[in-house]
Design a protein around this motif. Structure first.
Motif, short mmCIF file in Angstrom:
data_model
loop_
_atom_site.label_atom_id
_atom_site.label_comp_id
_atom_site.label_asym_id
_atom_site.label_seq_id
_atom_site.Cartn_x
_atom_site.Cartn_y
_atom_site.Cartn_z
N ALA A 52 0.84 -1.19 0.00
CA ALA A 52 0.00 0.00 0.00
C ALA A 52 0.88 1.25 0.00
CB ALA A 52 -0.90 0.01 1.23
N ARG A 53 0.41 2.29 -0.63
CA ARG A 53 1.16 3.55 -0.64
C ARG A 53 1.30 4.12 0.77
NH1 ARG A 53 1.46 7.00 -5.57
NH2 ARG A 53 1.02 5.59 -7.28
N THR A 54 0.40 3.73 1.66
CA THR A 54 0.45 4.21 3.04
C THR A 54 1.38 3.38 3.91
OG1 THR A 54 -1.49 2.86 3.57
CG2 THR A 54 -1.89 5.17 2.94
N SER A 55 1.97 2.34 3.36
CA SER A 55 2.85 1.48 4.14
C SER A 55 4.03 2.28 4.71
CB SER A 55 3.39 0.34 3.26
OG SER A 55 4.39 -0.39 3.96
N ASP A 79 -3.94 3.01 -5.14
CA ASP A 79 -3.47 3.23 -3.76
C ASP A 79 -2.40 2.24 -3.34
OD1 ASP A 79 -5.10 1.00 -3.54
OD2 ASP A 79 -6.46 1.88 -2.06
N HIS A 80 -1.87 1.49 -4.31
CA HIS A 80 -0.78 0.55 -4.06
C HIS A 80 0.36 0.77 -5.06
CE1 HIS A 80 -3.67 -1.42 -1.50
NE2 HIS A 80 -2.77 -2.31 -1.13
#
Length: 161
Positions: A54-57, A125-126
């Motif tokens: 995920a981009r938020t990782s 979003d990944h």
């Protein structure tokens, strides 16, 4: 066309059973990683695999910095390992060792694949991260893999063999 129903889409995609892996790396000698279901054997010639962090990782940027990662395939008895790595921003504390390249191999994993990062592609979003396998091993050939289906671990009573 009406409004896109994210929950219905997620539920629909949840009908596909996946295995669970830990994508791991090291940072200053410490274990860094995240739980993932998005693993694919992308190509045999040349050999390539893909994962989708995920981009938020918070873990992936730290792993990416070394340009390598190790995919650890979890066994059915390793649900707690998956849960530990699924907590964003926290490092999981568990036994592990390294191979000759320094790839982190989790104790108890069914198998592992040590990869060099060769490409990344934006995908919503990944990120699609492509790795070239350097070394790999099956450690527990008779172990049952950890499965994730319909938002839960295992196959559930309605689809159990």
């Amino acid at each position: 066309m009406g409004t896109f129903d994210s929950r219905a889409f997620r539920d629909t995609m949840g009908q596909f059973a996946t295995g669970v892996v830990i994508v791991a790396g090291t940072e200053d000698g410490a274990l860094v990683g995240f739980a993932a279901q998005s693993l694919v054997s992308l190509s045999l010639d040349p050999p390539l695999v893909a994962i989708c962090p995920a981009r938020t990782s918070t873990s992936w940027p730290r792993i990416r910095a070394r340009r390598s990662f190790c995919i650890n395939v979890l066994a059915q008895d390793q649900q707690a390992v998956s849960d530990a790595f699924a907590q964003a921003g926290r490092s999981a504390d568990m036994p592990w060792h390294t191979n000759g390249h320094g790839a982190p191999i989790l104790d108890g994993a069914i198998a592992w694949v040590d990869c060099e990062l060769v490409a990344e592609h934006d995908a919503g979003d990944h990120t699609i991260a492509v790795g070239s396998p350097r070394e790999f091993r099956i450690l527990r050939p008779d172990a049952t893999p950890l499965i994730y289906l319909r938002g839960e671990y295992g196959l559930g009573p309605e689809v159990a063999p």
